[in-house]
Design an enzyme around this catalytic site. Structure first.
Site, PDB file in Angstrom:
ATOM      1  N   MET A   6      -8.129   0.818   0.547  1.00  0.00           N
ATOM      2  CA  MET A   6      -7.509   0.145   1.667  1.00  0.00           C
ATOM      3  C   MET A   6      -7.488   0.707   2.970  1.00  0.00           C
ATOM      4  O   MET A   6      -7.836   0.151   3.896  1.00  0.00           O
ATOM      5  CB  MET A   6      -6.078  -0.244   1.366  1.00  0.00           C
ATOM      6  CG  MET A   6      -5.945  -1.549   0.219  1.00  0.00           C
ATOM      7  SD  MET A   6      -6.993  -3.013   0.380  1.00  0.00           S
ATOM      8  CE  MET A   6      -6.321  -3.556   2.006  1.00  0.00           C
ATOM      9  N   GLU A   7      -7.037   2.207   2.886  1.00  0.00           N
ATOM     10  CA  GLU A   7      -7.595   3.032   4.234  1.00  0.00           C
ATOM     11  C   GLU A   7      -8.766   2.844   4.898  1.00  0.00           C
ATOM     12  O   GLU A   7      -8.919   2.520   5.894  1.00  0.00           O
ATOM     13  CB  GLU A   7      -6.936   4.397   3.813  1.00  0.00           C
ATOM     14  CG  GLU A   7      -5.409   4.717   3.536  1.00  0.00           C
ATOM     15  CD  GLU A   7      -5.053   4.168   2.214  1.00  0.00           C
ATOM     16  OE1 GLU A   7      -3.880   4.152   1.860  1.00  0.00           O
ATOM     17  OE2 GLU A   7      -5.875   3.647   1.412  1.00  0.00           O
ATOM     18  N   SER A  29       0.841  -1.259   0.022  1.00  0.00           N
ATOM     19  CA  SER A  29       0.035  -0.119   0.016  1.00  0.00           C
ATOM     20  C   SER A  29       0.671   1.244  -0.025  1.00  0.00           C
ATOM     21  O   SER A  29       1.891   1.278   0.675  1.00  0.00           O
ATOM     22  CB  SER A  29      -0.769  -0.089   1.366  1.00  0.00           C
ATOM     23  OG  SER A  29      -1.573   1.182   1.307  1.00  0.00           O
ATOM     24  N   HIS A  30       0.330   2.180  -0.916  1.00  0.00           N
ATOM     25  CA  HIS A  30       1.322   3.521  -0.943  1.00  0.00           C
ATOM     26  C   HIS A  30       0.956   4.315   0.465  1.00  0.00           C
ATOM     27  O   HIS A  30      -0.064   4.379   0.740  1.00  0.00           O
ATOM     28  CB  HIS A  30       0.887   4.379  -1.925  1.00  0.00           C
ATOM     29  CG  HIS A  30       1.234   3.604  -3.349  1.00  0.00           C
ATOM     30  ND1 HIS A  30       0.502   2.724  -4.065  1.00  0.00           N
ATOM     31  CD2 HIS A  30       2.449   3.780  -4.049  1.00  0.00           C
ATOM     32  CE1 HIS A  30       0.986   2.226  -4.899  1.00  0.00           C
ATOM     33  NE2 HIS A  30       2.154   2.936  -5.249  1.00  0.00           N
ATOM     34  N   ASP A  45     -12.088  -5.704  21.444  1.00  0.00           N
ATOM     35  CA  ASP A  45     -11.231  -5.685  22.442  1.00  0.00           C
ATOM     36  C   ASP A  45     -11.772  -4.966  23.635  1.00  0.00           C
ATOM     37  O   ASP A  45     -11.677  -5.611  24.651  1.00  0.00           O
ATOM     38  CB  ASP A  45      -9.980  -4.779  21.962  1.00  0.00           C
ATOM     39  CG  ASP A  45      -8.853  -4.789  23.126  1.00  0.00           C
ATOM     40  OD1 ASP A  45      -8.605  -5.704  23.616  1.00  0.00           O
ATOM     41  OD2 ASP A  45      -8.642  -3.484  23.467  1.00  0.00           O
TER      42      ASP A  45
END
Length: 160
Positions: free
Chosen positions: A112-113, A75-76, A127
């Site tokens: 992707m972000e 990924s960039h 969590d």
């Protein structure tokens, strides 16, 4: 079919986007967290022992969008101009739909972000609640929308 994440020798590479013109890129992704309805109600009432579950998950998702290149090897690194995380809750089913939106003026997309942002926000909910609800699941991680660049607009069927 050619894969642009591999060179001629089959070695993984980060795609060269230096020749592309920057455009406004937007992506929206979602993940769905399923908890017991009483756990969701405790979140909404502010009764969870670890604190503000959705507030912390929102911050985790925003931070994750900025850290995507550290997690996804090819990924960039991007200058993200906007990152937001929203939650839609269904007290009857115990579902939390986590939606992340990311925007940047860049040479490559921000899908992707957005996906990492939604996923990490959902994992943070897990969590913070796992001590009181062992049966939590996370699923339906999907790109809902993207625009910018030569491929144009994509809208997931359920969004149309």
């Amino acid at each position: 079919m050619s894969f642009n994440h591999f060179d001629e020798q089959g070695q993984a590479i980060m795609v060269d986007v230096s020749g592309k013109e920057p455009t406004l890129r937007t992506a929206r992704a979602q993940a769905v967290v399923r908890l017991r309805p009483e756990t969701l109600q405790a979140i909404l009432d502010g009764r969870m022992t670890k604190g503000d579950v959705l507030g912390v998950a929102r911050l985790a998702g925003i931070a994750a969008a900025k850290k995507t290149p550290e997690l996804i090897p090819l990924s960039h690194p991007l200058a993200i101009h906007h990152a937001a995380v929203e939650f839609a809750t269904d007290p009857e089913t115990g579902e939390i739909a986590v939606t992340a939106t990311v925007r940047a003026f860049e040479r490559t997309g921000v899908e992707m972000e957005a996906m990492v942002s939604a996923s990490v926000a959902a994992l943070t909910v897990y969590d913070m609640c796992k001590g009181s609800d062992k049966g939590i699941t996370i699923g339906q991680v999907a790109l809902l929308y993207k625009e910018g660049g030569k491929s144009g607009v994509y809208r997931r069927e359920e969004e149309r």
